[in-house]
Design a protein around this motif. Structure first.
Motif, mmCIF file in Angstrom:
data_model
loop_
_atom_site.group_PDB
_atom_site.id
_atom_site.type_symbol
_atom_site.label_atom_id
_atom_site.label_comp_id
_atom_site.label_asym_id
_atom_site.label_seq_id
_atom_site.Cartn_x
_atom_site.Cartn_y
_atom_site.Cartn_z
ATOM 1 N N TYR A 527 50.500 6.410 -84.805
ATOM 2 C CA TYR A 527 50.406 6.978 -83.461
ATOM 3 C C TYR A 527 50.319 5.924 -82.356
ATOM 4 C CZ TYR A 527 49.899 11.859 -84.889
ATOM 5 O OH TYR A 527 50.126 13.139 -85.389
ATOM 6 N N THR A 528 50.112 4.648 -82.703
ATOM 7 C CA THR A 528 49.927 3.645 -81.650
ATOM 8 C C THR A 528 50.923 2.496 -81.689
ATOM 9 O OG1 THR A 528 48.276 2.488 -83.023
ATOM 10 C CG2 THR A 528 47.452 4.095 -81.428
ATOM 11 N N ASP A 529 51.689 2.341 -82.751
ATOM 12 C CA ASP A 529 52.641 1.232 -82.861
ATOM 13 C C ASP A 529 53.994 1.685 -82.314
ATOM 14 O OD1 ASP A 529 54.263 -0.909 -83.578
ATOM 15 O OD2 ASP A 529 53.183 -1.266 -85.445
ATOM 16 N N TYR A 530 54.610 0.852 -81.457
ATOM 17 C CA TYR A 530 55.871 1.296 -80.848
ATOM 18 C C TYR A 530 57.053 1.239 -81.803
ATOM 19 C CZ TYR A 530 56.765 -3.706 -79.705
ATOM 20 O OH TYR A 530 56.965 -5.068 -79.749
ATOM 21 N N LYS A 531 56.845 0.842 -83.040
ATOM 22 C CA LYS A 531 57.927 0.956 -84.024
ATOM 23 C C LYS A 531 58.091 2.389 -84.497
ATOM 24 C CE LYS A 531 56.439 -2.168 -86.966
ATOM 25 N NZ LYS A 531 55.269 -2.789 -86.305
ATOM 26 N N HIS A 532 57.134 3.252 -84.193
ATOM 27 C CA HIS A 532 57.166 4.630 -84.671
ATOM 28 C C HIS A 532 57.489 5.602 -83.530
ATOM 29 C CE1 HIS A 532 55.649 3.245 -88.524
ATOM 30 N NE2 HIS A 532 54.641 2.640 -87.915
ATOM 31 N N GLU A 533 57.860 6.810 -83.917
ATOM 32 C CA GLU A 533 58.393 7.787 -82.977
ATOM 33 C C GLU A 533 57.418 8.225 -81.882
ATOM 34 O OE1 GLU A 533 61.309 10.015 -81.250
ATOM 35 O OE2 GLU A 533 61.464 8.542 -82.869
ATOM 36 N N PRO A 534 56.124 8.483 -82.156
ATOM 37 C CA PRO A 534 55.246 8.987 -81.090
ATOM 38 C C PRO A 534 55.191 8.086 -79.856
ATOM 39 C CG PRO A 534 54.190 9.300 -83.216
ATOM 40 C CD PRO A 534 55.428 8.496 -83.470
ATOM 41 N N VAL A 535 55.037 6.789 -80.033
ATOM 42 C CA VAL A 535 54.957 5.885 -78.879
ATOM 43 C C VAL A 535 56.310 5.790 -78.180
ATOM 44 C CG1 VAL A 535 54.502 3.508 -78.164
ATOM 45 C CG2 VAL A 535 53.037 4.593 -79.847
ATOM 46 N N ARG A 536 57.387 5.845 -78.922
ATOM 47 C CA ARG A 536 58.708 5.784 -78.291
ATOM 48 C C ARG A 536 58.969 7.047 -77.456
ATOM 49 N NH1 ARG A 536 63.001 2.075 -81.416
ATOM 50 N NH2 ARG A 536 61.529 0.484 -82.140
ATOM 51 N N ARG A 537 58.480 8.186 -77.944
ATOM 52 C CA ARG A 537 58.594 9.402 -77.129
ATOM 53 C C ARG A 537 57.768 9.273 -75.855
ATOM 54 N NH1 ARG A 537 57.674 12.492 -81.913
ATOM 55 N NH2 ARG A 537 55.617 13.002 -81.086
ATOM 56 N N LEU A 538 56.608 8.685 -75.986
ATOM 57 C CA LEU A 538 55.757 8.480 -74.809
ATOM 58 C C LEU A 538 56.434 7.544 -73.814
ATOM 59 C CD1 LEU A 538 53.094 8.753 -73.282
ATOM 60 C CD2 LEU A 538 52.110 7.014 -74.782
ATOM 61 N N ALA A 539 57.050 6.482 -74.314
ATOM 62 C CA ALA A 539 57.767 5.567 -73.430
ATOM 63 C C ALA A 539 58.935 6.263 -72.746
ATOM 64 C CB ALA A 539 58.266 4.355 -74.225
ATOM 65 N N LEU A 540 59.652 7.117 -73.484
ATOM 66 C CA LEU A 540 60.772 7.850 -72.906
ATOM 67 C C LEU A 540 60.325 8.783 -71.784
ATOM 68 C CD1 LEU A 540 63.811 8.449 -73.073
ATOM 69 C CD2 LEU A 540 63.288 10.232 -74.759
ATOM 70 N N SER A 541 59.127 9.345 -71.930
ATOM 71 C CA SER A 541 58.612 10.235 -70.873
ATOM 72 C C SER A 541 58.361 9.481 -69.574
ATOM 73 C CB SER A 541 57.312 10.897 -71.339
ATOM 74 O OG SER A 541 56.250 9.954 -71.419
ATOM 75 N N SER A 542 58.206 8.150 -69.658
ATOM 76 C CA SER A 542 57.985 7.359 -68.443
ATOM 77 C C SER A 542 59.231 7.331 -67.562
ATOM 78 C CB SER A 542 57.590 5.932 -68.811
ATOM 79 O OG SER A 542 56.459 5.910 -69.646
ATOM 80 N N SER A 543 60.399 7.560 -68.161
ATOM 81 C CA SER A 543 61.643 7.489 -67.383
ATOM 82 C C SER A 543 61.757 8.611 -66.367
ATOM 83 C CB SER A 543 62.853 7.506 -68.328
ATOM 84 O OG SER A 543 62.874 8.705 -69.084
ATOM 85 N N THR A 544 60.962 9.674 -66.511
ATOM 86 C CA THR A 544 60.996 10.787 -65.552
ATOM 87 C C THR A 544 59.796 10.790 -64.621
ATOM 88 O OG1 THR A 544 60.025 12.215 -67.262
ATOM 89 C CG2 THR A 544 62.416 12.280 -66.990
ATOM 90 N N GLY A 545 58.966 9.754 -64.672
ATOM 91 C CA GLY A 545 57.905 9.656 -63.681
ATOM 92 C C GLY A 545 56.526 9.449 -64.262
ATOM 93 N N HIS A 546 55.580 9.227 -63.349
ATOM 94 C CA HIS A 546 54.195 8.959 -63.721
ATOM 95 C C HIS A 546 53.531 10.189 -64.331
ATOM 96 C CE1 HIS A 546 54.046 5.147 -61.221
ATOM 97 N NE2 HIS A 546 55.135 5.742 -60.756
ATOM 98 N N GLY A 547 53.788 11.327 -63.749
ATOM 99 C CA GLY A 547 53.134 12.553 -64.220
ATOM 100 C C GLY A 547 53.517 12.901 -65.641
ATOM 101 N N THR A 548 54.799 12.807 -65.966
ATOM 102 C CA THR A 548 55.233 13.153 -67.326
ATOM 103 C C THR A 548 54.677 12.153 -68.342
ATOM 104 O OG1 THR A 548 57.301 11.978 -66.841
ATOM 105 C CG2 THR A 548 57.326 14.379 -66.649
ATOM 106 N N ASN A 549 54.493 10.902 -67.935
ATOM 107 C CA ASN A 549 53.873 9.926 -68.823
ATOM 108 C C ASN A 549 52.432 10.320 -69.145
ATOM 109 O OD1 ASN A 549 51.933 7.372 -68.834
ATOM 110 N ND2 ASN A 549 53.854 6.728 -69.771
ATOM 111 N N ILE A 550 51.696 10.749 -68.131
ATOM 112 C CA ILE A 550 50.294 11.137 -68.338
ATOM 113 C C ILE A 550 50.217 12.364 -69.251
ATOM 114 C CG2 ILE A 550 48.175 11.904 -67.210
ATOM 115 C CD1 ILE A 550 48.932 8.997 -66.680
#
Length: 884
Positions: A527-550
């Motif tokens: 859940y915390t290493d960016y080699k795995h899907e959860p963190v990469r999904r979280l990073a992708l959510s940053s592309s649509t703004g601060h709110g979606t990242n939170i």
């Protein structure tokens, strides 16, 4: 002589001559060594190092200042030079650097070394050896008068201390790099040691006050039938508890100091090593963390062992008319409470310091000014780097010390209780079993630490294995050895003719605990290493703004609680069932091994604690190294190495926190059971269950859950308020000193350190006092209410309910905080590798916002919560007679 027609030809000739000189010098050094001419070899090595140093440490700003220079130092040349420097790398002795004017401030106003250490350093060496010989001789004499097992434990702990001294000398033998690196490291060290001295001065005053309160309470409390039969009066009981409490507090403070001491000295050596070899930098960081881990675990084990042996000899245990050995562990609960008390305030104060500085530096530096992380122009950058040491190293050392001490004491209590119920002829094996397990932990973790070795292959991390893979290999070795030693120890310590196969069941309980630890590390890494899907999904959510990242970060944190809870649930049920079917029964034929089976599973989970703590200490050391590289403006290739180490460190810190939460859950269950046994002993009536259908008991549970949420809110708010002060100060400096951005003015780093230090010491008092006072206040109020309503045990029942609900809600909240914060941090790191626009993009700005929100989650409130739930359990154990 050949004359070059232009600068391009001159550069080619210079580089060619340099490479020829290096090869020639290297060859002459090898030949001299073969001929036995060591003096010539040393001289040649020295000159070779001078040439290589001139090539390897050219400041980046000089390269960037002259854009027209056709041949900047290529990475292939650095790699070639590093191969030629293999001998210098092994010893850490490079050529001296040219002195430069001091760039970073000296923050040391007075000596920060604790008084005890200053006295020891001024003593004559021979006198010191004689004193050590007398002390260790007295310890071994007391141990020999107690049990051969105690002597074994003492021996292993002393060997581990000697090994830690070797690791220290090995790390300190490495070079500190160019002067600008050493100056930054000195500033960090001065700030960290100054804050540590002030913080622990405040904590020690509170601990002394609480010791007086405990002594007063114990002078007026009732005694157990066992204490009355053995002639232990109130004065003796009060003195024992206060002494144990103060010893636990002192040892916890020393564990924190050790964690901080090595980190502020290893960071610059990792930075310097990163200029030569990625693997060497990794090895230095791991061995520095290993030194802290061995000292912390060794202190926890030897502290409990010395206390047990001292009380055994002093009270004449197992002699006619004296206390039985099965009742002795109850006298040790003060030690666990003292360790928890110091760990809680250390974690709170250090967590507020590090995250307030980090948030303030990021919000103004990264978001508003658009400068990189750890940029020397940021006035809060030194405070941020100081915070890594006092928050992640010192506080985590005290935290793990407290975890191990509490688990050992609770397991000893349950082992003694079970042995007494089963009428086992020699119960010492069941009581001392936890000490032996953790002694073997020191051995197997040392093997894991030394399995991580440097190679002669230099260069960037991309040319070698991923650092997490290397650390995982060491952990796998430690796990395998833990399984072997655990099986051997159960057969040696837990075999009894009353139930010949019981030891095998308990060995399986240990296997359950070891498996649980491994699963916790894997789940948290997922859940915390960016080699795995959860963190990469979280990073992708940053592309649509601060709110979606939170939103994505919060949902990821909430989701991450499911698997750990399922693992804990299966572990508790499995271990309890294995213990119950072990064949150990009481006089009435009822199975009695269930709780002890859970205790053995907890010991299995913590049987690799020293290696896990090593991985945890690796994180902040790597983080600091990256900051030093950035501030000293080293080449980008060096920063790439430290960035990858830092990302791995973020994951190891998160996995360690998950590991600590899992062990806290199992240890709290044991401490809760020990509390129930202690209440039954004092009240002289059975106390095996608590009915939450009783309104007052249910209210106690609500108050326990509320305590967790209120404590978390105050901890996060403390970070927010302190960060606001830092933001205002950094903004003020940028406005009043516009030359900072052009490197014309120097930032006032000391001002930010002073602001964060003062605020964190002020802010840690309120949540810490809430945690200490609440269970005592609730227990006394409901005891009085029960007295007037005819319910004599109402206070004890309400406190039990509060403890149960606080443990459950605290585990879930801590899992959420730690995982969400770690995921936000590594999502930012993932974008900084170049994904989704890289540094400076809109995605990166949104990820920085998420990381800012996650900072107090993962480094202040989250780590403090698993200390809190264990401290609630130990304080109820110490104060149990007050609730009756």
């Amino acid at each position: 002589m050949y004359k070059c027609s232009d600068s391009k030809e001159r550069d080619i000739v210079d580089l060619s001559l340099t490479l020829i000189s290096i090869v020639s010098l290297h060859s002459h050094a090898r030949s001299a060594a073969r001929r036995g001419r060591e003096g010539e070899r040393e001289q040649l090595n020295f000159h070779r190092s001078l040439v290589l140093t001139a090539l390897a440490i050219t400041p980046a700003k000089e390269e960037t200042a002259n854009k027209s220079k056709p041949f900047p130092r290529p990475q292939t040349l650095i790699s070639f030079c590093a191969v030629a420097m293999d001998d210098a790398m092994e010893t850490g002795n490079l050529a001296p650097y040219q002195e430069r004017p001091r760039t970073f401030p000296n923050m040391r106003s007075k000596p920060n070394t604790p008084l005890v250490f200053r006295i020891l350093m001024t003593m004559n060496v021979r006198l010191l050896f004689v004193l050590m010989f007398v002390v260790f001789g007295g310890i071994f004499y007391i141990g020999a008068s107690t049990s051969p097992i105690i002597v074994f434990v003492f021996s292993i702990c002393i060997v581990s201390f000697i090994l830690s001294i070797y690791l220290t000398k090995w790390v300190l033998a490495k070079d500190e790099g160019p002067p600008e690196m050493a100056q930054i490291s000195d500033a960090i060290r001065d700030g960290a040691e100054g804050f540590f001295k002030t913080q622990y001065g405040t904590i020690s005053k509170m601990a002394l006050f609480l010791a007086v309160v405990i002594f007063g309470i114990y002078m007026f409390r009732t005694t157990t039938p066992q204490q009355e039969a053995s002639g232990i009066g109130r004065l003796t009981s009060a003195s024992i508890t206060v002494f144990s409490f103060l010893l636990g507090a002192v040892c916890s403070g020393m564990a924190g100091y050790v964690g901080m001491w090595v980190s502020v000295r290893a960071n610059v050596r990792v930075s310097s090593a990163a200029r030569r070899s990625a693997r060497e930098a990794l090895q230095i960081a791991v061995r520095a963390g290993g030194f802290s881990a061995l000292v912390v675990v060794g202190m926890a084990v030897i502290g409990v062992a010395i206390l047990y042996a001292t009380f055994y000899v002093w009270l004449g245990v197992d002699t006619p008319g004296s206390m039985k050995v099965t009742d002795l562990p109850l006298l040790l609960v003060g030690y666990g409470f003292g360790a928890s008390f110091v760990a809680l305030f250390a974690q709170l104060g250090g967590g507020i310091f590090t995250k307030a500085a980090d948030v303030g530096a990021d919000l103004v530096g990264k978001v508003e000014q658009g400068i990189p992380e750890d940029d020397p122009r940021n006035p809060a950058v030194i405070a941020d780097l100081v915070g890594d040491n006092v928050g992640d190293c010192a506080a985590r050392g005290a935290d793990l010390f407290e975890s191990i001490a509490a688990e050992i004491i609770s397991a000893m209590i349950l082992g003694g209780t079970m042995a007494q119920k089963c009428k086992i002829e020699d119960p010492s094996g069941f009581i001392l079993f936890p000490l032996v397990i953790h002694s073997f932990d020191l051995i197997i973790s040392s093997v894991g630490i030394f399995s991580i070795r440097a190679t002669r292959d230099p260069g960037a991390m991309g040319g070698m294995e991923d650092p997490m893979t290397i650390l995982q290999k060491g952990y796998s070795i430690t796990i395998v050895l833990a399984v072997i030693t655990f099986g051997f120890t159960t057969r040696w310590m837990l075999y009894t003719e009353q139930a010949p196969s019981a030891w095998f069941n308990f060995a399986l309980c240990g296997l359950v605990g070891i498996t649980t630890a491994y699963l916790f590390v894997w789940i948290t890494q997922y859940y915390t290493d960016y080699k795995h899907e959860p963190v990469r999904r979280l990073a992708l959510s940053s592309s649509t703004g601060h709110g979606t990242n939170i939103i994505a970060g919060i949902s990821l944190g909430l989701e991450s609680t499911a698997l750990p809870v399922l693992v804990i649930s299966v572990a508790i049920v499995s271990a309890f069932w294995l213990g119950n079917t072990s064949g150990l029964v009481d006089e009435a034929g009822n199975p009695t091994g269930g709780l002890f089976g859970t205790a053995v599973a907890t010991m299995g989970m913590l049987s690799t604690a020293a290696y896990v703590l090593t991985m945890d200490m690796f994180g902040p050391i790597a983080d600091n190294a990256g900051g030093i590289v950035e501030m000293s403006q080293q080449p980008e290739s060096v920063r790439e190495i430290t960035d990858i180490l830092d990302a791995a460190g973020n994951t190891t810190k998160a996995t360690t926190k998950g590991f600590a939460i899992g062990s806290a859950a199992l240890a709290s269950f044991l401490l809760f059971s020990a509390y129930m046994d202690e209440v039954a002993s004092f009240a002289r009536v059975p106390f095996a269950q608590v009915d939450i259908a009783i309104p007052e008991v249910f209210v106690g549970g609500l108050l326990g859950s509320m305590l967790i949420f209120l404590f978390s809110a105050w901890a996060c708010a403390a970070v927010g308020r302190t960060a606001q002060e830092v933001v205002n100060e950094v903004r003020r400096q940028f406005i009043e000193r516009p030359g900072i951005m052009e490197y014309k003015d120097k930032p006032d780093y000391g001002r930010c350190v002073a602001i964060v230090a003062a605020a964190s010491l002020r802010e840690m008092i309120k949540p810490g006092a809430l945690a200490v006072i609440s269970p005592i206040f609730i227990g006394i109020v409901f005891r009085i209410l029960g007295y007037y309503t005819g319910h004599p045990l109402l206070g004890a029942k309400v406190v039990a309910s509060m403890l149960m609900f606080a443990t459950v809600s605290g585990i879930l909240m801590a899992l959420f905080f730690n995982t969400a914060g770690g995921a936000w941090d590594n999502a930012k790191k993932y974008i900084e590798t170049g994904a989704l626009g890289g540094k400076g993009s809109e995605s990166h700005k949104a990820a920085v916002t998420g990381d800012t929100v996650g900072d107090p989650f993962k480094d202040t409130a989250g780590p403090s919560l698993h200390v809190l739930i264990k401290m609630l359990a130990t304080i109820t154990l110490v104060m149990a007679p007050v609730f009756l």
